[in-house]
Motif scaffolding. Structure first.
Motif, PDB file in Angstrom:
ATOM      1  N   VAL A  42       0.903  -1.081  -0.004  1.00  0.00           N
ATOM      2  CA  VAL A  42      -0.099  -0.066   0.054  1.00  0.00           C
ATOM      3  C   VAL A  42       0.876   1.111  -0.049  1.00  0.00           C
ATOM      4  CG1 VAL A  42      -1.863   1.006   1.001  1.00  0.00           C
ATOM      5  CG2 VAL A  42      -1.855  -1.430   1.267  1.00  0.00           C
ATOM      6  N   VAL A  43       0.623   2.012  -0.785  1.00  0.00           N
ATOM      7  CA  VAL A  43       1.379   3.391  -1.067  1.00  0.00           C
ATOM      8  C   VAL A  43       0.521   4.421  -0.784  1.00  0.00           C
ATOM      9  CG1 VAL A  43       2.856   4.726  -2.596  1.00  0.00           C
ATOM     10  CG2 VAL A  43       2.851   2.402  -2.673  1.00  0.00           C
ATOM     11  N   PRO A  44       0.786   5.370   0.166  1.00  0.00           N
ATOM     12  CA  PRO A  44       0.095   6.801   0.496  1.00  0.00           C
ATOM     13  C   PRO A  44       0.423   7.847  -0.680  1.00  0.00           C
ATOM     14  CG  PRO A  44       2.059   6.696   1.621  1.00  0.00           C
ATOM     15  CD  PRO A  44       2.208   5.380   0.913  1.00  0.00           C
ATOM     16  N   SER A  45       0.138   7.489  -1.896  1.00  0.00           N
ATOM     17  CA  SER A  45       0.296   8.684  -2.967  1.00  0.00           C
ATOM     18  C   SER A  45      -0.278   8.225  -4.200  1.00  0.00           C
ATOM     19  CB  SER A  45       1.795   8.809  -3.231  1.00  0.00           C
ATOM     20  OG  SER A  45       2.324   8.097  -4.192  1.00  0.00           O
ATOM     21  N   GLY A  46      -0.433   9.030  -5.179  1.00  0.00           N
ATOM     22  CA  GLY A  46      -1.130   8.790  -6.358  1.00  0.00           C
ATOM     23  C   GLY A  46       0.015   7.731  -7.286  1.00  0.00           C
ATOM     24  N   PRO A  47      -0.344   7.342  -8.530  1.00  0.00           N
ATOM     25  CA  PRO A  47       0.538   6.755  -9.291  1.00  0.00           C
ATOM     26  C   PRO A  47       1.545   7.801  -9.987  1.00  0.00           C
ATOM     27  CG  PRO A  47      -1.739   5.959  -9.967  1.00  0.00           C
ATOM     28  CD  PRO A  47      -1.745   7.126  -8.717  1.00  0.00           C
ATOM     29  N   GLY A  48       2.918   7.469 -10.179  1.00  0.00           N
ATOM     30  CA  GLY A  48       3.848   8.345 -10.717  1.00  0.00           C
ATOM     31  C   GLY A  48       4.503   9.177  -9.767  1.00  0.00           C
ATOM     32  N   ALA A  49       4.159   9.162  -8.561  1.00  0.00           N
ATOM     33  CA  ALA A  49       4.892   9.945  -7.483  1.00  0.00           C
ATOM     34  C   ALA A  49       5.992   9.341  -7.210  1.00  0.00           C
ATOM     35  CB  ALA A  49       3.878  10.295  -6.358  1.00  0.00           C
ATOM     36  N   ALA A  50       6.657  10.114  -6.348  1.00  0.00           N
ATOM     37  CA  ALA A  50       8.188   9.352  -5.977  1.00  0.00           C
ATOM     38  C   ALA A  50       7.957   8.373  -4.976  1.00  0.00           C
ATOM     39  CB  ALA A  50       8.714  10.421  -5.110  1.00  0.00           C
ATOM     40  N   LEU A  51       6.884   8.309  -4.250  1.00  0.00           N
ATOM     41  CA  LEU A  51       6.608   7.294  -3.290  1.00  0.00           C
ATOM     42  C   LEU A  51       6.221   5.911  -4.281  1.00  0.00           C
ATOM     43  CD1 LEU A  51       4.562   8.849  -0.351  1.00  0.00           C
ATOM     44  CD2 LEU A  51       7.086   8.415  -0.480  1.00  0.00           C
ATOM     45  N   ASP A  52       5.520   6.216  -5.040  1.00  0.00           N
ATOM     46  CA  ASP A  52       5.001   5.135  -5.984  1.00  0.00           C
ATOM     47  C   ASP A  52       6.032   4.450  -6.574  1.00  0.00           C
ATOM     48  OD1 ASP A  52       2.719   3.725  -7.317  1.00  0.00           O
ATOM     49  OD2 ASP A  52       3.951   4.708  -9.041  1.00  0.00           O
ATOM     50  N   THR A  53       7.025   5.387  -7.339  1.00  0.00           N
ATOM     51  CA  THR A  53       8.007   4.955  -7.886  1.00  0.00           C
ATOM     52  C   THR A  53       8.929   4.173  -7.206  1.00  0.00           C
ATOM     53  OG1 THR A  53       7.982   7.150  -9.418  1.00  0.00           O
ATOM     54  CG2 THR A  53      10.433   5.834  -9.357  1.00  0.00           C
ATOM     55  N   ALA A  54       9.523   4.589  -6.094  1.00  0.00           N
ATOM     56  CA  ALA A  54      10.382   3.561  -5.086  1.00  0.00           C
ATOM     57  C   ALA A  54       9.672   2.455  -4.592  1.00  0.00           C
ATOM     58  CB  ALA A  54      10.525   4.540  -3.827  1.00  0.00           C
ATOM     59  N   ALA A  55       8.278   2.331  -4.356  1.00  0.00           N
ATOM     60  CA  ALA A  55       7.573   1.036  -4.269  1.00  0.00           C
ATOM     61  C   ALA A  55       7.498   0.029  -5.195  1.00  0.00           C
ATOM     62  CB  ALA A  55       6.108   1.471  -3.562  1.00  0.00           C
ATOM     63  N   ALA A 199       3.559  14.544  -8.950  1.00  0.00           N
ATOM     64  CA  ALA A 199       3.651  14.527 -10.358  1.00  0.00           C
ATOM     65  C   ALA A 199       2.247  15.411 -10.603  1.00  0.00           C
ATOM     66  CB  ALA A 199       3.297  12.961 -10.864  1.00  0.00           C
ATOM     67  N   ASP A 200       1.190  15.383  -9.919  1.00  0.00           N
ATOM     68  CA  ASP A 200       0.093  16.085 -10.107  1.00  0.00           C
ATOM     69  C   ASP A 200       0.591  17.724 -10.113  1.00  0.00           C
ATOM     70  OD1 ASP A 200      -1.465  14.066 -10.560  1.00  0.00           O
ATOM     71  OD2 ASP A 200      -2.450  13.970  -9.039  1.00  0.00           O
ATOM     72  N   SER A 201       1.303  18.028  -8.928  1.00  0.00           N
ATOM     73  CA  SER A 201       1.483  19.441  -8.620  1.00  0.00           C
ATOM     74  C   SER A 201       2.517  20.131  -9.822  1.00  0.00           C
ATOM     75  CB  SER A 201       2.245  19.517  -7.107  1.00  0.00           C
ATOM     76  OG  SER A 201       3.287  18.922  -7.065  1.00  0.00           O
ATOM     77  N   MET A 202       3.303  19.038 -10.310  1.00  0.00           N
ATOM     78  CA  MET A 202       4.375  19.529 -11.152  1.00  0.00           C
ATOM     79  C   MET A 202       3.426  19.815 -12.461  1.00  0.00           C
ATOM     80  SD  MET A 202       7.225  19.903 -10.299  1.00  0.00           S
ATOM     81  CE  MET A 202       8.000  20.171 -12.030  1.00  0.00           C
ATOM     82  N   THR A 203       2.580  18.913 -12.700  1.00  0.00           N
ATOM     83  CA  THR A 203       1.694  19.369 -14.113  1.00  0.00           C
ATOM     84  C   THR A 203       0.884  20.836 -13.840  1.00  0.00           C
ATOM     85  OG1 THR A 203       1.327  17.008 -14.295  1.00  0.00           O
ATOM     86  CG2 THR A 203      -0.426  18.260 -15.491  1.00  0.00           C
TER      87      THR A 203
END
Length: 334
Positions: A42-55, A199-203
């Motif tokens: 379980v990852v506490p972020s959306g897809p493509g975020a740093a937490l998601d990438t690491a997991a 990723a969303d905030s960068m967009t």
């Protein structure tokens, strides 16, 4: 043929020992545990975020090393300063087929208060890396340096929209608020805009919907290299290597502020020692590989491994320091 008395006694003793081992599996080493079905990560972020990438990188590595038998399913549960992810994890008490990403933001959420679930009810397994927070603007922004940002926000603390992920008061928020407070900005008046992921905030920044973004390093590298954004400062003690080597620290720019955060792995409450040992050993092996070390370096993170007991002590120490910081930043709600 008659068996000598000493040999007969030895055989009888060996037979008794085997019976004891059969009756007590732990004595025979059978207390080991490993997954018997798919693991949910379980990852506490959306897809493509740093937490998601690491997991996803870690999950893939565990699979390729055959440390787990079945594929690991990465489940994104963003929102609530990590609370939604923690609630999902805590529904599976004693089940080590569930693990979740731990972030410094969870310490911050507990320190702020008013969260329905915290990491205290989970099982610490390992810290796997340390990360730094950077501040970025579009390449056409009039803000050229950290000093420009500070000067503008001193005049008008709520005059710029600042994107963060995933919640007000988390580690990314603090990664920009602490330096700004040190510089004399009234951080209680900052206009912070939370997003599901960096990723969303960068967009949103690139689309002209934000003035500034604070984010962890992986989220800015490609856009910086493409010339679309300008990274004003990094909250590390020294400049980072690699792609972000040209980015000055806050301290270099006359603002003596350093802030780092970590990522780790939690398990549900009441895991057995054998379950904790399995995950700690598997994560240690995976994070010691050249593949993981190379991945971490490319993200401008720093390798860091703490086992269960070390992680527990680290969290306790960080919470004590963070509680005071939340009070200073006027973010605490209790």
């Amino acid at each position: 043929m008659k068996v000598p008395h000493k040999i007969a006694a030895a055989l009888a003793g060996a037979h008794s020992a085997l019976l004891l081992l059969a009756a007590c599996p732990s004595a025979a080493g059978a207390e080991q545990w490993k997954p018997t079905r798919s693991v949910e990560y379980v990852v506490p972020s959306g897809p493509g975020a740093a937490l998601d990438t690491a997991a996803r990188q870690l999950a893939g590595l565990l699979e390729r090393m055959k440390l787990v038998g079945d594929p690991i399913v990465v489940a994104n549960r963003s929102g609530g300063a990590g609370t939604i992810a923690l609630q999902t994890l805590l529904q599976h008490k004693s089940d080590a087929h569930w693990i979740a990403t731990f972030t410094t933001g969870m310490i911050n959420a507990r320190a702020i208060g008013e969260v329905s679930a915290t990491y205290v009810d989970a099982t610490p397994i390992a810290v796997i890396l340390e990360e730094s927070i950077v501040v970025a603007v579009r390449s056409d922004s009039p803000l050229k340096s950290a000093s420009d940002l500070v000067e503008r926000l001193k005049r008008e603390p709520d005059g710029l929209s600042i994107g963060i992920a995933t919640a007000v008061g988390n580690h990314i928020h603090v990664g920009i608020a602490k330096p700004l407070q040190t510089a004399g900005v009234d951080v209680s008046r900052l206009r912070m805009v939370p997003f599901r992921s960096s990723a969303d905030s960068m967009t949103a920044l690139l689309g002209g919907h934000l003035d500034v973004v604070a984010a962890s390093t992986p989220n800015v590298i490609s856009q910086m290299q493409a010339g679309k954004i300008r990274v004003l400062a990094v909250a590390s003690a020294e400049r980072l290597p690699g792609a972000l080597a040209s980015v000055p620290t806050w301290t270099e720019q006359g603002i003596p502020a350093v802030y780092t955060s970590v990522q780790g792995v939690l398990g549900p409450k009441d895991l057995s020692p054998a379950q904790v040992k399995f995950w700690a050993d598997a994560l240690r092996r995976a994070t010691e590989t050249e593949e993981w070390q190379s991945f971490v370096t490319r993200q401008n993170w720093r390798p860091m491994f703490l086992g269960p007991e070390e992680m527990k002590r680290y969290i306790e120490n960080e919470y004590a320091a963070t509680k005071g910081l939340m009070d200073e930043l006027k973010l605490s709600k209790k």
